[in-house]
Design a protein around this motif. Structure first.
Motif, PDB file in Angstrom:
ATOM      1  N   ASP A 185       0.843  -1.184   0.000  1.00 31.71           N
ATOM      2  CA  ASP A 185       0.000   0.000   0.000  1.00 31.71           C
ATOM      3  C   ASP A 185       0.891   1.251   0.000  1.00 31.71           C
ATOM      4  O   ASP A 185       1.713   1.443   0.896  1.00 31.71           O
ATOM      5  N   GLU A 186       0.723   2.097  -1.009  1.00 36.70           N
ATOM      6  CA  GLU A 186       1.562   3.286  -1.108  1.00 36.70           C
ATOM      7  C   GLU A 186       1.315   4.269   0.028  1.00 36.70           C
ATOM      8  O   GLU A 186       2.185   5.096   0.343  1.00 36.70           O
ATOM      9  N   ASP A 187       0.154   4.201   0.663  1.00 37.16           N
ATOM     10  CA  ASP A 187      -0.159   5.139   1.741  1.00 37.16           C
ATOM     11  C   ASP A 187       0.691   4.915   2.985  1.00 37.16           C
ATOM     12  O   ASP A 187       1.166   5.858   3.611  1.00 37.16           O
ATOM     13  N   ASP A 188       0.882   3.648   3.380  1.00 42.17           N
ATOM     14  CA  ASP A 188       1.618   3.384   4.618  1.00 42.17           C
ATOM     15  C   ASP A 188       2.804   2.437   4.440  1.00 42.17           C
ATOM     16  O   ASP A 188       3.526   2.152   5.402  1.00 42.17           O
ATOM     17  N   GLY A 189       3.005   1.924   3.219  1.00 35.33           N
ATOM     18  CA  GLY A 189       4.138   1.052   2.947  1.00 35.33           C
ATOM     19  C   GLY A 189       3.961  -0.386   3.388  1.00 35.33           C
ATOM     20  O   GLY A 189       4.880  -1.202   3.230  1.00 35.33           O
ATOM     21  N   HIS A 190       2.781  -0.753   3.937  1.00 38.57           N
ATOM     22  CA  HIS A 190       2.566  -2.114   4.424  1.00 38.57           C
ATOM     23  C   HIS A 190       2.005  -3.024   3.331  1.00 38.57           C
ATOM     24  O   HIS A 190       1.274  -2.579   2.439  1.00 38.57           O
ATOM     25  N   VAL A 191       2.354  -4.319   3.427  1.00 33.47           N
ATOM     26  CA  VAL A 191       1.843  -5.314   2.487  1.00 33.47           C
ATOM     27  C   VAL A 191       0.433  -5.713   2.888  1.00 33.47           C
ATOM     28  O   VAL A 191       0.175  -6.055   4.049  1.00 33.47           O
ATOM     29  N   LYS A 192      -0.478  -5.695   1.922  1.00 31.93           N
ATOM     30  CA  LYS A 192      -1.881  -6.015   2.182  1.00 31.93           C
ATOM     31  C   LYS A 192      -2.411  -6.950   1.107  1.00 31.93           C
ATOM     32  O   LYS A 192      -1.809  -7.099   0.039  1.00 31.93           O
ATOM     33  N   GLY A 193      -3.545  -7.582   1.392  1.00 34.39           N
ATOM     34  CA  GLY A 193      -4.125  -8.551   0.472  1.00 34.39           C
ATOM     35  C   GLY A 193      -5.334  -7.995  -0.248  1.00 34.39           C
ATOM     36  O   GLY A 193      -6.203  -7.362   0.368  1.00 34.39           O
ATOM     37  N   PHE A 194      -5.393  -8.234  -1.557  1.00 38.45           N
ATOM     38  CA  PHE A 194      -6.483  -7.750  -2.394  1.00 38.45           C
ATOM     39  C   PHE A 194      -7.044  -8.919  -3.196  1.00 38.45           C
ATOM     40  O   PHE A 194      -6.285  -9.734  -3.721  1.00 38.45           O
ATOM     41  N   VAL A 195      -8.359  -8.993  -3.313  1.00 42.67           N
ATOM     42  CA  VAL A 195      -8.994 -10.133  -3.978  1.00 42.67           C
ATOM     43  C   VAL A 195      -9.523  -9.709  -5.340  1.00 42.67           C
ATOM     44  O   VAL A 195     -10.413  -8.859  -5.452  1.00 42.67           O
ATOM     45  N   LEU A 196      -8.956 -10.327  -6.364  1.00 41.85           N
ATOM     46  CA  LEU A 196      -9.410 -10.122  -7.739  1.00 41.85           C
ATOM     47  C   LEU A 196     -10.482 -11.153  -8.052  1.00 41.85           C
ATOM     48  O   LEU A 196     -10.302 -12.344  -7.789  1.00 41.85           O
ATOM     49  N   GLU A 197     -11.580 -10.711  -8.632  1.00 35.82           N
ATOM     50  CA  GLU A 197     -12.653 -11.610  -9.064  1.00 35.82           C
ATOM     51  C   GLU A 197     -12.835 -11.516 -10.573  1.00 35.82           C
ATOM     52  O   GLU A 197     -12.776 -10.422 -11.149  1.00 35.82           O
ATOM     53  N   LYS A 198     -13.076 -12.644 -11.196  1.00 34.92           N
ATOM     54  CA  LYS A 198     -13.435 -12.639 -12.605  1.00 34.92           C
ATOM     55  C   LYS A 198     -14.791 -11.970 -12.812  1.00 34.92           C
ATOM     56  O   LYS A 198     -15.633 -11.935 -11.910  1.00 34.92           O
ATOM     57  N   GLY A 237     -13.825  -2.785  -1.272  1.00 38.33           N
ATOM     58  CA  GLY A 237     -14.433  -3.871  -0.503  1.00 38.33           C
ATOM     59  C   GLY A 237     -13.765  -5.210  -0.706  1.00 38.33           C
ATOM     60  O   GLY A 237     -14.081  -6.171   0.005  1.00 38.33           O
ATOM     61  N   ASN A 238     -12.837  -5.291  -1.659  1.00 39.48           N
ATOM     62  CA  ASN A 238     -12.118  -6.537  -1.921  1.00 39.48           C
ATOM     63  C   ASN A 238     -10.732  -6.554  -1.286  1.00 39.48           C
ATOM     64  O   ASN A 238      -9.962  -7.483  -1.510  1.00 39.48           O
ATOM     65  N   ARG A 239     -10.418  -5.543  -0.487  1.00 38.55           N
ATOM     66  CA  ARG A 239      -9.179  -5.623   0.297  1.00 38.55           C
ATOM     67  C   ARG A 239      -9.464  -6.454   1.536  1.00 38.55           C
ATOM     68  O   ARG A 239     -10.421  -6.189   2.257  1.00 38.55           O
ATOM     69  N   LEU A 240      -8.652  -7.492   1.765  1.00 42.98           N
ATOM     70  CA  LEU A 240      -8.872  -8.344   2.925  1.00 42.98           C
ATOM     71  C   LEU A 240      -8.808  -7.497   4.197  1.00 42.98           C
ATOM     72  O   LEU A 240      -7.799  -6.843   4.472  1.00 42.98           O
ATOM     73  N   ALA A 241      -9.893  -7.540   4.956  1.00 45.57           N
ATOM     74  CA  ALA A 241     -10.098  -6.582   6.039  1.00 45.57           C
ATOM     75  C   ALA A 241      -9.030  -6.640   7.124  1.00 45.57           C
ATOM     76  O   ALA A 241      -8.705  -5.619   7.735  1.00 45.57           O
ATOM     77  N   HIS A 242      -8.487  -7.839   7.372  1.00 45.56           N
ATOM     78  CA  HIS A 242      -7.555  -8.001   8.490  1.00 45.56           C
ATOM     79  C   HIS A 242      -6.133  -8.303   8.035  1.00 45.56           C
ATOM     80  O   HIS A 242      -5.314  -8.782   8.827  1.00 45.56           O
TER      81      HIS A 242
END
Length: 398
Positions: A185-198, A237-242
């Protein structure tokens, strides 16, 4: 030699006798699938480097996807049961086990551990029935063992995150319906999970492109593409919340690392079965090679290492079920089983001589697949450094 005719290995220390009713049932179902549906066709797909899509509905009928996840249509297996599934699938073929491990362990595991209730309810039920297939995009061309330094970026713009970067060796990513993508994430530099859906029409969103890697010597029947992300739009809404930092990724990987140990056990079990049966059938100098001292010495040492692998895997499953398994424990198991599984498969190939080079005898496939297992989920060196840090209190990571 017909692998289906090989004597099935029975745990020398009778560990399978300790299985509960659920584990016995799942072992029986997966073994039947392997012997009836997988082994008769897998060499054909492996040689052509194609994935056997027609086996997916049969795999779904086994009701093992989702492993130990509670609810959402998942089977809620014990940790031992999850390991038994990996062992039995890998006894048949590593590519099919990797397909399920990526889908069930890494992708569903990420959503289960790091998603909120809405996200879990949205994605997990269809994944548990293999109606939607998952992929896990972490590794990059320049970042494998040091994936903590990944360069794929995510920038928020209104109701979307814009992802840019490259991924490599991403199993199932060329045809998956749901892809968990890890980005910084460019905002805070932390690695986060994002869910791509077809999309509903089965196509990928613009900005997501895959090219299947070719020329592999192992795991040839699982598709592992290079992935290019170019201004890929992922809804907020597809960013893994935790999923907030790379530590969360590590939690998922620690859980699945034990699965690699069980896979190594499956490959080693198959190789030992085949070598033992072959030694009883193959005659040289007028008698079965099983009567030669050197062959018996090799078989006895194969059995010794296989038994040690079993003991580690069973104990690790017990610790995991109790919530006592640490990352270093999982690393020790992966390190040991990958080393010994590789040796057992190599020794089996040697016992079969020239016939061990033939796909029809299956050992060559297990041997080359073990080369992959030895590398993924953390190389031998990385696992040693994790264990070394734990036992000395000093980090030797560069």
């Amino acid at each position: 030699m017909n692998h289906l005719a090989a004597d099935r290995y029975r745990s020398y220390y009778l560990l399978d006798d300790t299985l509960g009713a659920q584990e016995r049932d799942v072992a029986s179902r997966v073994r039947a699938f392997v012997d009836r549906d997988l082994l008769p066709v897998i060499n054909e797909y492996w040689e052509r480097a194609e994935f056997p899509h027609q086996l997916v509905p049969l795999l779904a009928d086994l009701d093992v996807a989702g492993g130990a996840i509670e609810g959402y249509g998942c089977p809620r297996l014990t940790r031992l049961g999850v390991g038994i599934v990996a062992r039995e699938l890998s006894r048949g073929d590593g590519s099919m086990n990797t397909f399920l491990a990526v889908h069930s362990g890494l992708t569903m595991g990420s959503i289960s551990m790091l998603g909120d209730e809405e996200q879990k309810s949205r994605w997990l039920p269809d994944m548990a029935r293999l109606r939607k297939i998952g992929a896990f995009a972490l590794t990059e061309p320049e970042h494998g063992s040091d994936s903590v330094a990944l360069e794929t970026s995510a920038r928020r713009e209104g109701d979307f995150y814009i992802l840019n970067g490259r991924k490599r060796w991403i199993g199932n990513a060329s045809f998956a319906d749901i892809v968990v993508i890890w980005a910084r994430d460019e905002d805070d530099g932390h690695v986060k999970g994002f869910v791509l859906e077809k999309h509903d029409d089965g196509t990928f969103p613009s900005g997501y492109e895959t090219t299947v890697i070719t020329g592999k010597i192992g795991k040839r029947a699982v598709l592992q593409p290079d992935v290019v992300l170019k201004d890929l739009r992922i809804p907020v809404g597809n960013r893994l919340a935790h999923a907030e930092t790379f530590r969360d990724v590590s939690r998922v990987l620690a859980t699945t690392r034990s699965g690699a140990a069980w896979e190594a056990l499956g490959h080693a079990t198959a190789a030992y079965e085949i070598a033992l049966a072959y030694a009883g059938e193959r005659s040289q100098f007028g008698r079965p090679i099983a009567s030669f001292q050197l062959v018996q010495h090799r078989l006895a040492n194969m059995l010794s290492e296989l038994t040690a692998m079993e003991l580690i895997c069973f104990r690790l499953a017990d610790l995991s079920g109790r919530g006592q398994m640490t990352s270093a424990m999982a690393s020790l198991a992966k390190m040991h089983t990958a080393q010994k599984g590789r040796w057992i498969c190599s020794t089996a190939r040697d016992i079969l001589g020239g016939n061990g080079l033939l796909l029809e005898n299956h050992v060559a496939r297990h041997l080359t697949d073990m080369e992959v297992v030895h590398t993924y989920e953390g190389t031998d060196s990385i696992q040693a450094l994790i264990v070394g840090r734990d036992i000395t209190g000093v980090s030797a990571f560069a």
